[in-house]
Scaffold this active site. Structure first.
Site, PDB file in Angstrom:
ATOM      1  N   SER A 122       0.803  -1.215   0.000  1.00 26.76           N
ATOM      2  CA  SER A 122       0.000   0.000   0.000  1.00 26.76           C
ATOM      3  C   SER A 122       0.837   1.267   0.000  1.00 26.76           C
ATOM      4  O   SER A 122       0.482   2.249  -0.630  1.00 26.76           O
ATOM      5  CB  SER A 122      -0.913   0.024   1.229  1.00 26.76           C
ATOM      6  N   CYS A 123       1.971   1.254   0.698  1.00 32.22           N
ATOM      7  CA  CYS A 123       2.675   2.521   0.866  1.00 32.22           C
ATOM      8  C   CYS A 123       4.061   2.541   0.276  1.00 32.22           C
ATOM      9  O   CYS A 123       4.692   3.586   0.237  1.00 32.22           O
ATOM     10  CB  CYS A 123       2.788   2.876   2.353  1.00 32.22           C
ATOM     11  N   GLY A 124       4.580   1.417  -0.187  1.00 33.07           N
ATOM     12  CA  GLY A 124       5.935   1.437  -0.708  1.00 33.07           C
ATOM     13  C   GLY A 124       6.936   1.587   0.406  1.00 33.07           C
ATOM     14  O   GLY A 124       6.706   1.177   1.538  1.00 33.07           O
TER      15      GLY A 124
END
Length: 275
Positions: free
Chosen positions: A114-116
């Site tokens: 989702s956020c890297g």
């Protein structure tokens, strides 16, 4: 490998009634990226284009800039106790003479779908100097009517999304709206890495004169990946973050958000969008 989707039992309730049926879900598995045999990062991704994902990740980290920097990319055997190959561990071998970065830098090497990359030691640590500083002078111009048509083209080309509804996509386009490449993944940052990695392997970096369109929002990390690949225009169907806008302004990149129907917000580099 064929693990892009998986089937699961689901109880479906519609109009007050219920039934049991199989459902197609997008697969999510960890991928460990090793550099010259040493563990570097783990990302949660949709299997497929793993070599391109690893290579693109190293472009965004400033390790790779051209195909000649790369010696080989391989899956690692013996990743499990019984020595079998899970196809979830990839080793990137740099070409002789290519500097090996300090992989003990203070950062969290676990990346989520989702956020890297999360937990960078500081903002300065993320702002890796690009090998392609010419974004600010890239003369590309994109007609607004071409740009507004790209989300529909991206959606029409998403094959796995049609079956699962659970994937992000990144599409690389010309200024005339021609689709050059499209990748899907549970993580939008992974989809971008796959596009950038494939471009490096084909000897096409920097990606001058192109437009990168991402589903969802435009985070700082996605803006950084675009800058590191020499992409002059980044567009998203949702909102950008404040840091993404700051990076776009600093680098001379055009950043478009809320690209929906005939509407858009241009947060930086508006001179490239022609009406």
């Amino acid at each position: 490998m064929g693990r892009v989707t998986e089937r699961r039992r689901v109880v479906r309730i519609r109009n007050g009634g219920q039934g049991v049926r199989p459902d197609t879900l997008v697969a999510e598995e960890p991928l460990e990226i090793r550099l010259n045999g040493r563990p570097l990062a783990i990302t949660m991704r949709t299997p497929g284009d793993d070599f391109a994902l690893a290579v693109g990740f190293l472009v965004s980290e400033g390790v790779l800039a051209c195909a000649s920097d790369l010696q080989a990319v391989t899956y690692c055997e013996g990743a499990t106790a019984d020595g079998s190959n899970t196809y979830n561990v990839v080793n990137v071998q740099l070409a002789p003479g290519v500097p090996v970065p300090d992989i003990t830098l203070e950062r969290n090497v676990y990346t989520t779908s989702s956020c890297g990359l999360c937990g960078k030691a500081s903002l300065d640590a993320v702002r890796t100097a690009s090998r392609f500083p010419g974004i600010a002078t890239d003369p590309v111009r994109v007609p607004a009517e071409v740009l507004t048509g790209l989300p529909d083209r991206l959606r029409a080309a998403q094959k796995v999304f049609d079956r699962t509804g659970g994937l992000h996509a990144a599409g690389l386009f010309t200024a005339e709206g021609e689709l050059l490449d499209l990748r899907e993944d549970v993580g939008r940052h992974n989809a971008v890495d796959k596009i950038v990695g494939r471009a490096l392997q084909a000897g096409r970096l920097p990606l001058t004169g192109t437009v990168l369109l991402v589903s969802g929002r435009a985070s700082f990390e996605l803006a950084q990946k675009a800058v590191m690949a020499g992409i002059p225009v980044l567009a998203a169907v949702s909102a950008p973050s404040s840091l993404a806008v700051d990076l776009a302004v600093e680098s001379g990149m055009t950043l478009v958000g809320f690209l929906r129907g005939p509407d858009m917000n241009i947060y930086a580099g508006e001179e490239r969008i022609t009406l």
